[in-house]
Design a protein around this motif. Structure first.
Motif, PDB file in Angstrom:
ATOM      1  N   ALA A 195       2.210  62.695 -46.226  1.00 10.66           N
ATOM      2  CA  ALA A 195       1.393  62.042 -45.197  1.00 10.66           C
ATOM      3  C   ALA A 195       0.232  61.286 -45.837  1.00 10.66           C
ATOM      4  O   ALA A 195      -0.136  60.188 -45.391  1.00 10.66           O
ATOM      5  N   ALA A 205       1.622  58.113 -47.217  1.00 17.16           N
ATOM      6  CA  ALA A 205       1.814  57.161 -46.116  1.00 17.16           C
ATOM      7  C   ALA A 205       0.480  56.538 -45.712  1.00 17.16           C
ATOM      8  O   ALA A 205       0.402  55.331 -45.451  1.00 17.16           O
ATOM      9  N   VAL A 258       3.872  52.714 -41.265  1.00 17.39           N
ATOM     10  CA  VAL A 258       3.412  53.806 -42.132  1.00 17.39           C
ATOM     11  C   VAL A 258       2.362  54.671 -41.450  1.00 17.39           C
ATOM     12  O   VAL A 258       2.280  55.873 -41.723  1.00 17.39           O
ATOM     13  N   VAL A 260       4.462  56.959 -39.470  1.00 18.82           N
ATOM     14  CA  VAL A 260       5.072  57.929 -40.384  1.00 18.82           C
ATOM     15  C   VAL A 260       4.053  58.996 -40.769  1.00 18.82           C
ATOM     16  O   VAL A 260       4.366  60.198 -40.797  1.00 18.82           O
ATOM     17  N   GLN A 261       2.833  58.572 -41.048  1.00 21.45           N
ATOM     18  CA  GLN A 261       1.779  59.532 -41.392  1.00 21.45           C
ATOM     19  C   GLN A 261       1.582  60.528 -40.261  1.00 21.45           C
ATOM     20  O   GLN A 261       1.566  61.741 -40.484  1.00 21.45           O
TER      21      GLN A 261
END
Length: 184
Positions: A42, A45, A153, A156-157
């Protein structure tokens, strides 16, 4: 009066052999390692998100400037430029700050620090909120989701934070953290 018992038997002399008091919490459970890896992914990301935001800062600052002009059309151009710059720095900086905090806490989590685990729960919620707010702020309406690296991203994090929190709160991890805390 009761009779006194005979003297207690002599204690055996062990001389340090065949006797050891080992204060070992046991091996770190796999779920703690998995959680640490998820936290660090994370963070990666978030780092990619900050880099993507930095590369697109001119467009983001232009959108921020347009928002300022829309809300206060009488502002001077210098005020609009400064407001857009500070807004950009605040958004990118908040993602970077969350990433830095998560890095430090994830590494401390791996060593069995219960307080780091507790703080990761709180900062994880904060990290998800920051990722969602920032990706909403920097969204380019002319681009689709699949063409906006920064948004992807950041999502995604936020998505990686959820299983990171869940895995570090599983019973095997909780038991290990208790043993570590008792031994400290």
């Amino acid at each position: 009066m009761p009779a006194r018992p005979a003297q207690a038997p002599e204690r055996p002399v062990l001389g340090g052999e065949q006797f050891a008091t080992v204060l070992d919490p046991g091996e770190r459970p796999r779920v703690v390692t998995v959680s640490t890896v998820l936290w660090l992914l994370a963070v990666v990301a978030a780092g990619v998100a900050v880099a993507a935001l930095w590369l697109e800062q001119d467009a983001i600052r232009a959108r921020f400037a347009a928002m300022v002009v829309e809300q206060a059309p009488t502002r001077s151009p210098q005020v609009v430029t400064d407001a857009a710059r500070y807004a950009f720095l605040a958004t990118a900086g908040s993602v970077a700050l969350v990433a830095a905090v998560h890095t430090a806490l994830a590494l401390l989590l791996r060593t069995g620090r219960t307080w780091a685990r507790n703080l990761l729960v709180l900062t994880g919620v904060l990290g998800i909120a920051v990722a969602i707010v920032v990706q909403d702020l920097v969204t380019d309406p002319a681009r689709g989701l699949l063409h906006d690296v920064g948004r992807i991203v950041l999502l995604v994090q936020a998505t990686l934070i959820v299983p990171a929190v869940v895995t570090m709160l599983l019973p095997a991890a909780t038991a290990w953290f208790r043993r570590v805390r008792v031994l400290r």
